[in-house]
Every structure is written in structure tokens, then in C-alpha cells.
Design a protein around this motif. Structure first.
Motif, PDB file in Angstrom:
ATOM      1  N   VAL A  83      23.433  -3.011  24.331  1.00 47.43           N
ATOM      2  CA  VAL A  83      23.393  -4.259  25.025  1.00 47.43           C
ATOM      3  C   VAL A  83      24.531  -4.691  25.782  1.00 47.43           C
ATOM      4  N   PRO A  84      25.829  -4.187  25.528  1.00 44.58           N
ATOM      5  CA  PRO A  84      26.908  -4.352  26.283  1.00 44.58           C
ATOM      6  C   PRO A  84      26.782  -3.423  27.729  1.00 44.58           C
ATOM      7  N   TYR A  85      26.294  -2.342  27.525  1.00 44.23           N
ATOM      8  CA  TYR A  85      25.892  -1.349  28.697  1.00 44.23           C
ATOM      9  C   TYR A  85      25.085  -2.138  29.702  1.00 44.23           C
ATOM     10  N   ARG A  86      23.981  -2.486  29.204  1.00 44.84           N
ATOM     11  CA  ARG A  86      23.117  -3.386  29.946  1.00 44.84           C
ATOM     12  C   ARG A  86      23.663  -4.668  30.562  1.00 44.84           C
ATOM     13  N   LEU A  87      24.258  -5.561  29.904  1.00 40.23           N
ATOM     14  CA  LEU A  87      24.852  -6.641  30.497  1.00 40.23           C
ATOM     15  C   LEU A  87      26.038  -6.301  31.506  1.00 40.23           C
ATOM     16  N   ALA A  88      26.772  -5.141  31.022  1.00 45.40           N
ATOM     17  CA  ALA A  88      27.708  -4.731  32.124  1.00 45.40           C
ATOM     18  C   ALA A  88      27.111  -4.251  33.492  1.00 45.40           C
ATOM     19  N   ARG A  89      26.167  -3.522  33.433  1.00 44.77           N
ATOM     20  CA  ARG A  89      25.278  -3.113  34.590  1.00 44.77           C
ATOM     21  C   ARG A  89      24.801  -4.057  35.446  1.00 44.77           C
ATOM     22  N   GLU A  90      24.150  -5.106  34.807  1.00 43.54           N
ATOM     23  CA  GLU A  90      23.462  -6.178  35.525  1.00 43.54           C
ATOM     24  C   GLU A  90      24.620  -7.087  36.064  1.00 43.54           C
ATOM     25  N   ARG A  91      25.932  -6.818  35.695  1.00 40.87           N
ATOM     26  CA  ARG A  91      26.933  -7.674  36.377  1.00 40.87           C
ATOM     27  C   ARG A  91      27.771  -7.039  37.242  1.00 40.87           C
ATOM     28  N   ASN A  92      27.550  -5.713  37.170  1.00 40.78           N
ATOM     29  CA  ASN A  92      28.366  -4.845  38.137  1.00 40.78           C
ATOM     30  C   ASN A  92      29.721  -4.536  37.494  1.00 40.78           C
ATOM     31  N   PHE A  93      29.847  -4.484  35.955  1.00 41.73           N
ATOM     32  CA  PHE A  93      31.004  -4.405  35.473  1.00 41.73           C
ATOM     33  C   PHE A  93      31.133  -3.186  34.685  1.00 41.73           C
TER      34      PHE A  93
END
Length: 148
Positions: A49-59
Motif C-alpha cells: 500500500v505505501p508503495y502504490r500510494l507513493a507511486r501514484e503521487r510521484n513520491f
């Protein structure tokens, strides 16, 4: 599975004299292990989940995982767990310790999510840090040779 290139790197570092060859072998093994899930999808590391959230926000996934760990420690302290100082800040040493060893996180699911996010991060993850360290050692050796 992704610990294999790091162990391979450390083994070769103790045996190999040429740092460029060492870096090349390490990168080839890493590339092989990254392409392996293409042929064997069952051994792929799950997207956390942190990986997907970060990739969606370019972070960066590791930086987002760091923020999640800080909030986790704040929540623990709020419940009387003693996760931080009196001013509401969480000690960076505690966050760094949990980020480097996610098994120590009290919530096993969060620990697994943080570990998966860290292994998937290509900038701040453990594999990227090992490559950076190897390049740094190679540059130091080159400077030592040139200054002699």
C-alpha cells in the motif's frame, strides 16, 4: 529473494580486487532478479500500500513508509506506549531503527508493508543504497590511485 544480490555483492567485495568488475557483476545479478518475476510471476514481491500510494503521487516509497512509521509511533505513544518525546515529535533514531529492520514494528502487517515498499524503492531502498556505497568506494579507490 532480493537479499541474494546484496549477499553476492558482499561476498565478491571480499574476494574481488577490481571494483568495476564487482559493480558490473552486482548489477547483472540485480537485473536478472528483477527480470525473473516476468518469467515466474508467483515469486514477485507484492506491491504494498505505501508503495502504490507513493507511486501514484510521484513520491519515494521509503520516505512515505518513514512518515507512516512516524505516525504509527505517535499513535502508540498516544495510547501510552511511549513512542516519542514530550513535544509530540518522534525520535529520528527510533524511526530509522524500525525502517532498517521492519520486523521490529509491533504491527506485523505494517512491518511487511514497509519492507515491501523499501525493496521496491529504486532511490532510497537497500539495493540502491548498496549500489551507491559501491560506487563511492570505487571513486575513493580511484582518487587514492591518482593521488599516489
Amino acid at each position: 529473494m532480493l537479499l541474494l544480490p546484496l549477499l553476492f555483492f558482499l561476498l565478491l567485495k571480499s574476494v574481488c580486487i577490481c571494483p568495476s568488475l564487482l559493480l558490473l557483476l552486482f548489477l547483472l545479478l540485480l537485473l536478472l532478479l528483477l527480470l525473473l518475476p516476468t518469467f515466474f510471476p508467483r515469486i514477485n514481491i507484492p506491491f504494498s500500500v505505501p508503495y502504490r500510494l507513493a507511486r501514484e503521487r510521484n513520491f519515494s516509497p521509503v520516505l512515505l513508509a518513514r512518515l507512516v512509521i512516524e505516525e504509527h509511533l505517535r499513535a502508540k505513544r498516544g495510547e501510552g506506549g511511549g513512542g516519542g518525546g514530550a513535544d509530540g515529535k518522534v525520535p529520528k533514531s527510533d524511526v530509522k531503527a524500525l525502517l532498517s529492520d521492519p520486523r521490529r514494528i509491533s504491527d506485523p502487517r505494517l512491518g511487511l508493508e514497509v519492507k515491501a515498499a523499501a525493496w521496491r524503492d529504486d532511490v532510497y531502498g537497500p539495493l540502491a543504497e548498496a549500489v551507491k556505497a559501491s560506487v563511492g568506494v570505487e571513486h575513493e579507490e580511484r582518487l587514492k590511485r591518482e593521488l599516489r
